[in-house]
Design an enzyme around this catalytic site. Structure first.
Site, short mmCIF file in Angstrom:
data_model
loop_
_atom_site.label_atom_id
_atom_site.label_comp_id
_atom_site.label_asym_id
_atom_site.label_seq_id
_atom_site.Cartn_x
_atom_site.Cartn_y
_atom_site.Cartn_z
N HIS A 220 -2.55 22.06 -19.45
CA HIS A 220 -2.30 22.12 -18.23
C HIS A 220 -2.89 21.46 -17.16
O HIS A 220 -2.56 20.73 -16.56
CB HIS A 220 -2.21 23.91 -17.82
CG HIS A 220 -1.40 24.49 -18.75
ND1 HIS A 220 -0.09 24.65 -19.14
CD2 HIS A 220 -1.99 25.63 -19.69
CE1 HIS A 220 0.21 25.49 -19.70
NE2 HIS A 220 -0.84 26.06 -20.36
O1 RIB Z 1 -0.57 28.86 -16.75
C1 RIB Z 1 -1.90 27.78 -17.14
C2 RIB Z 1 -2.90 28.11 -15.94
O2 RIB Z 1 -3.58 29.23 -16.15
C3 RIB Z 1 -4.21 27.11 -16.18
O3 RIB Z 1 -4.65 26.76 -14.83
C4 RIB Z 1 -5.00 27.69 -17.18
O4 RIB Z 1 -6.29 27.39 -17.12
C5 RIB Z 1 -4.91 29.23 -16.52
O5 RIB Z 1 -5.76 29.44 -15.52
#
Ligand code: RIB
Ligand code: CA
Length: 313
Positions: free
Chosen positions: A243
């Site tokens: 992500h």
């Molecule tokens: O949904 C993904 C996000 O949530 C990313 O930033 C992961 O590190 C968590 O913080």
């Protein structure tokens, strides 16, 4: 062209860690002013620990790391140890940090930095819940117009939620903070699950990290390898979505991505859809476009860039 000055607001988290390493590997393009930590994946005491461990792994014990807000605005903290492990940085065996935390609160650092540096020269890169950013905007509304850009990981449209059917984790943890940031009027670019779910760490991509043959490459292989165990039922054998590094990829090479200007509002009323990013994809309302919503990626080119840059550290 001068490097873009950025503040990474983070809740490490394996994917945060890779994003931080990615940014630190590109000083010619990104001038990382500091890491500001927030409670999210794990409590604040661990996100500040993990952020400093990543700085030291990158050989950057000089980089200021600030502690920020330890709980969301008006809600209990929801963490994600089931995804990131108890420490939030499970996977590699890294030493406890030796570098100190900065004394000042992260929110005060964000305010002072935006007030003292020329207007329009500092980009905020939030990759966790938006509590620090919203608190800064509320405490010092004058800084909003001075923000060059906000490039955040969060939200979902067609990709559905990953914490509830409607909401992505970063937004769901602190919906009020997200509503403040999305409604503030600062330039906003969002990398939601719609794009990050296309940035999957396949076995071949994980092997490429490990083939770098450095401490950083080995650590990134272990970080993304650990993180993957949670996702197989969602993403199959292809691997876990990476992500947060998508924000850095956008800043480095936006032409690897596709985006659309849309209106995005945050659900803060209904518990059923709390934290949903309501995306007016087809422009069916008269709500003004407030977001550059990134929805597609050239995933292999992204991973090739990430791997090549990580090899520099
Ligand atoms: O949904 C993904 C996000 O949530 C990313 O930033 C992961 O590190 C968590 O913080
Ligand atoms: Ca994160």
């Amino acid at each position: 062209m001068a490097a873009r000055q950025i503040i990474i607001d983070t809740d490490p988290g394996q994917d945060d860690a890779v994003a931080i390493l990615f940014a630190l590997a590109c000083p010619e393009t990104l001038d990382v002013l500091a890491l500001t930590c927030v409670a999210g994946n794990v409590p604040l005491a661990l996100t500040t620990r993990n952020a400093r461990m990543i700085c030291e792994l990158a050989g950057r014990s000089d980089l200021p790391v600030f502690a920020g807000c330890d709980s969301p605005l008006g809600r209990e903290l929801v963490t994600a140890e089931h995804v990131h492990g108890r420490s939030g940085l499970d996977g590699p065996d890294l030493p406890e940090p030796a570098m100190p935390l900065q004394d000042r609160h992260a929110v005060d650092f964000i305010i002072e930095t935006l007030r003292t540096r020329p207007s329009g020269t500092v980009t905020l890169v939030p990759i966790g819940p938006l509590t620090n950013i919203a608190t800064a905007f509320t405490k010092a509304p004058d800084i909003i117009e001075r923000v060059q850009d906000i490039v955040l990981m969060g939200g979902a449209h067609a990709a559905h939620g990953n914490v509830t059917p409607a909401a992505e984790f970063n937004i769901h943890v602190d919906p009020a903070a997200a509503a403040c940031v999305f409604g503030a009027g600062a330039p906003l670019t969002v990398l939601p699950l719609d794009v990050t779910h296309k940035a999957l760490v396949t076995p071949a991509r994980n092997a490429a990290f490990r083939a770098i043959g450095t401490r950083v490459g080995d650590a990134v292989g272990a970080l993304t390898g650990f993180y993957e165990r949670y996702h197989p039922e969602r993403h199959g054998a292809d691997g876990a979505p990476l992500h947060d590094p998508c924000t850095i990829g956008w800043l480095l090479q936006p032409d690897l991505f596709s985006a659309r200007r849309v209106n995005v509002e945050i659900e803060t009323g209904s518990e059923l859809t709390m934290g949903m990013t309501v995306v007016d994809w087809w422009g069916v309302t008269d709500r003004p476009a407030n977001t550059t919503f990134v929805h597609d990626i050239n995933a292999q080119a992204f991973f090739d860039l990430l791997t090549e840059r990580l090899a520099r550290l």
